[in-house]
Design a protein around this motif. Structure first.
Motif, PDB file in Angstrom:
ATOM      1  N   LEU A 208     -18.683 -17.331  30.675  1.00 16.91           N
ATOM      2  CA  LEU A 208     -19.137 -17.136  32.212  1.00 16.91           C
ATOM      3  C   LEU A 208     -18.739 -18.303  33.084  1.00 16.91           C
ATOM      4  O   LEU A 208     -18.562 -18.356  34.180  1.00 16.91           O
ATOM      5  CB  LEU A 208     -20.629 -16.751  32.222  1.00 16.91           C
ATOM      6  N   SER A 209     -18.530 -19.443  32.386  1.00 18.94           N
ATOM      7  CA  SER A 209     -18.459 -20.588  33.133  1.00 18.94           C
ATOM      8  C   SER A 209     -17.024 -20.639  33.556  1.00 18.94           C
ATOM      9  O   SER A 209     -16.676 -21.524  34.727  1.00 18.94           O
ATOM     10  CB  SER A 209     -18.703 -22.031  32.343  1.00 18.94           C
ATOM     11  N   ASN A 210     -15.978 -19.943  33.243  1.00 21.46           N
ATOM     12  CA  ASN A 210     -14.632 -20.042  33.844  1.00 21.46           C
ATOM     13  C   ASN A 210     -14.494 -19.231  35.213  1.00 21.46           C
ATOM     14  O   ASN A 210     -13.680 -19.215  35.620  1.00 21.46           O
ATOM     15  CB  ASN A 210     -13.541 -19.784  32.925  1.00 21.46           C
ATOM     16  N   LEU A 211     -15.591 -18.333  35.314  1.00 16.92           N
ATOM     17  CA  LEU A 211     -15.778 -17.476  36.508  1.00 16.92           C
ATOM     18  C   LEU A 211     -14.594 -16.391  36.421  1.00 16.92           C
ATOM     19  O   LEU A 211     -14.160 -15.679  37.623  1.00 16.92           O
ATOM     20  CB  LEU A 211     -15.782 -18.078  37.714  1.00 16.92           C
ATOM     21  N   GLU A 212     -13.849 -16.169  35.366  1.00 12.83           N
ATOM     22  CA  GLU A 212     -12.755 -15.163  35.486  1.00 12.83           C
ATOM     23  C   GLU A 212     -13.332 -13.626  35.605  1.00 12.83           C
ATOM     24  O   GLU A 212     -12.634 -12.845  36.379  1.00 12.83           O
ATOM     25  CB  GLU A 212     -11.938 -15.219  34.017  1.00 12.83           C
ATOM     26  N   TRP A 213     -14.454 -13.421  35.366  1.00 10.27           N
ATOM     27  CA  TRP A 213     -15.166 -12.359  35.365  1.00 10.27           C
ATOM     28  C   TRP A 213     -15.301 -11.906  36.967  1.00 10.27           C
ATOM     29  O   TRP A 213     -15.406 -10.667  37.199  1.00 10.27           O
ATOM     30  CB  TRP A 213     -16.327 -12.224  34.655  1.00 10.27           C
ATOM     31  N   VAL A 214     -15.443 -12.886  37.678  1.00  9.27           N
ATOM     32  CA  VAL A 214     -15.856 -12.771  39.133  1.00  9.27           C
ATOM     33  C   VAL A 214     -14.295 -12.181  40.041  1.00  9.27           C
ATOM     34  O   VAL A 214     -14.223 -11.491  40.396  1.00  9.27           O
ATOM     35  CB  VAL A 214     -15.881 -13.883  40.064  1.00  9.27           C
ATOM     36  N   ARG A 215     -13.115 -12.956  39.163  1.00  9.68           N
ATOM     37  CA  ARG A 215     -11.694 -12.547  39.746  1.00  9.68           C
ATOM     38  C   ARG A 215     -11.342 -11.154  39.286  1.00  9.68           C
ATOM     39  O   ARG A 215     -10.772 -10.389  39.978  1.00  9.68           O
ATOM     40  CB  ARG A 215     -10.832 -13.628  39.253  1.00  9.68           C
ATOM     41  N   LEU A 216     -11.782 -10.720  38.078  1.00  8.08           N
ATOM     42  CA  LEU A 216     -11.611  -9.623  37.520  1.00  8.08           C
ATOM     43  C   LEU A 216     -12.454  -8.435  37.927  1.00  8.08           C
ATOM     44  O   LEU A 216     -12.308  -7.270  37.624  1.00  8.08           O
ATOM     45  CB  LEU A 216     -11.612  -9.462  35.994  1.00  8.08           C
ATOM     46  N   LYS A 217     -13.367  -8.938  38.610  1.00  7.49           N
ATOM     47  CA  LYS A 217     -14.499  -7.800  39.252  1.00  7.49           C
ATOM     48  C   LYS A 217     -15.196  -7.241  38.332  1.00  7.49           C
ATOM     49  O   LYS A 217     -15.528  -6.068  38.267  1.00  7.49           O
ATOM     50  CB  LYS A 217     -14.021  -6.828  40.241  1.00  7.49           C
ATOM     51  N   ARG A 218     -15.414  -7.934  37.081  1.00  4.13           N
ATOM     52  CA  ARG A 218     -16.264  -7.406  36.119  1.00  4.13           C
ATOM     53  C   ARG A 218     -17.852  -8.153  36.042  1.00  4.13           C
ATOM     54  O   ARG A 218     -17.940  -9.195  35.728  1.00  4.13           O
ATOM     55  CB  ARG A 218     -15.775  -7.453  34.730  1.00  4.13           C
ATOM     56  N   THR A 219     -18.896  -7.284  36.608  1.00  2.00           N
ATOM     57  CA  THR A 219     -20.011  -7.746  36.843  1.00  2.00           C
ATOM     58  C   THR A 219     -20.715  -7.688  35.614  1.00  2.00           C
ATOM     59  O   THR A 219     -22.129  -8.113  35.545  1.00  2.00           O
ATOM     60  CB  THR A 219     -20.722  -7.456  38.038  1.00  2.00           C
ATOM     61  N   TYR A 220     -20.368  -6.810  34.837  1.00  2.00           N
ATOM     62  CA  TYR A 220     -21.217  -6.538  33.348  1.00  2.00           C
ATOM     63  C   TYR A 220     -21.891  -7.776  32.827  1.00  2.00           C
ATOM     64  O   TYR A 220     -23.113  -7.522  32.735  1.00  2.00           O
ATOM     65  CB  TYR A 220     -20.430  -5.577  32.386  1.00  2.00           C
ATOM     66  N   TRP A 221     -21.087  -8.611  32.514  1.00  2.86           N
ATOM     67  CA  TRP A 221     -21.453  -9.916  31.839  1.00  2.86           C
ATOM     68  C   TRP A 221     -22.501 -10.745  32.676  1.00  2.86           C
ATOM     69  O   TRP A 221     -23.418 -11.213  32.134  1.00  2.86           O
ATOM     70  CB  TRP A 221     -20.353 -10.940  31.574  1.00  2.86           C
ATOM     71  N   PHE A 222     -22.322 -10.508  34.154  1.00  3.49           N
ATOM     72  CA  PHE A 222     -23.272 -11.449  34.921  1.00  3.49           C
ATOM     73  C   PHE A 222     -24.781 -10.731  34.691  1.00  3.49           C
ATOM     74  O   PHE A 222     -25.724 -11.319  34.650  1.00  3.49           O
ATOM     75  CB  PHE A 222     -22.934 -11.257  36.298  1.00  3.49           C
ATOM     76  N   LEU A 223     -24.666  -9.260  34.686  1.00  3.44           N
ATOM     77  CA  LEU A 223     -26.028  -8.465  34.587  1.00  3.44           C
ATOM     78  C   LEU A 223     -26.559  -8.968  33.227  1.00  3.44           C
ATOM     79  O   LEU A 223     -27.858  -8.779  33.110  1.00  3.44           O
ATOM     80  CB  LEU A 223     -25.703  -7.051  34.784  1.00  3.44           C
ATOM     81  N   VAL A 224     -25.770  -8.888  32.193  1.00 11.09           N
ATOM     82  CA  VAL A 224     -26.337  -9.139  30.780  1.00 11.09           C
ATOM     83  C   VAL A 224     -26.801 -10.666  30.938  1.00 11.09           C
ATOM     84  O   VAL A 224     -27.930 -10.800  30.391  1.00 11.09           O
ATOM     85  CB  VAL A 224     -25.008  -9.034  29.890  1.00 11.09           C
ATOM     86  N   LEU A 225     -26.345 -11.502  31.332  1.00 12.13           N
ATOM     87  CA  LEU A 225     -27.172 -12.721  31.517  1.00 12.13           C
ATOM     88  C   LEU A 225     -28.192 -12.697  32.207  1.00 12.13           C
ATOM     89  O   LEU A 225     -29.040 -13.430  31.822  1.00 12.13           O
ATOM     90  CB  LEU A 225     -25.949 -13.811  32.166  1.00 12.13           C
ATOM     91  N   LEU A 226     -28.325 -12.051  33.398  1.00  9.51           N
ATOM     92  CA  LEU A 226     -29.481 -12.026  34.137  1.00  9.51           C
ATOM     93  C   LEU A 226     -30.596 -11.380  33.547  1.00  9.51           C
ATOM     94  O   LEU A 226     -31.535 -11.677  33.441  1.00  9.51           O
ATOM     95  CB  LEU A 226     -29.212 -11.256  35.508  1.00  9.51           C
TER      96      LEU A 226
END
Length: 132
Positions: free
Chosen positions: A93-111
């Motif tokens: 999550l720290s490299n924010l690649e998921w934001v660039r790829l528009k993948r919010t799944y991991w962010f939701l898992v973290l939340l």
């Protein structure tokens, strides 16, 4: 001799006008300006820029303290052994690649994991208050 008098006057004026960042840096900047024959307007602009940056930094620090936020921390200082979130997930999550790829799944898992973590801690605190 005259430089010391002027220097004392500048110190007093910057103190009176509450310009601490200019007070700390004007002398070195004045020496550089004299040696490099800067335009006086450029020196004034730089002094004001230094004061503005210093005030912005001070304001952020005051607001951070008032909000009871921890000091500026980085992931390098993070102790992953106390977290229920796997270190691999945190680093991913720290490299924010998921934001660039528009993948919010991991962010939701973290939340969800953070929410579950705090829910457990609140339940423990509530049980201690009820039994105490």
């Amino acid at each position: 001799m005259a430089d010391n008098i002027i220097q004392d006057e500048i110190e007093a004026m910057t103190k009176r006008l509450r310009l601490p960042h200019i007070r700390r840096s004007y002398y070195d900047l004045a020496l550089s300006a004299r040696a490099q024959r800067w335009d006086p307007m450029e020196m004034i602009r730089l002094l004001l820029e230094i004061e503005l940056k210093g005030r912005n930094a001070s304001t952020l620090e005051i607001r951070r303290i008032a909000a009871n936020l921890p000091s500026n921390r980085t992931l390098e200082g993070f102790d992953s052994s106390i977290s229920s979130i796997p270190n691999r997930t945190i680093m991913g999550l720290s490299n924010l690649e998921w934001v660039r790829l528009k993948r919010t799944y991991w962010f939701l898992v973290l939340l969800e994991r953070v929410r579950a973590f705090w829910r457990r801690h609140l339940q423990v605190l509530e049980s201690k208050q009820v039994s105490g």
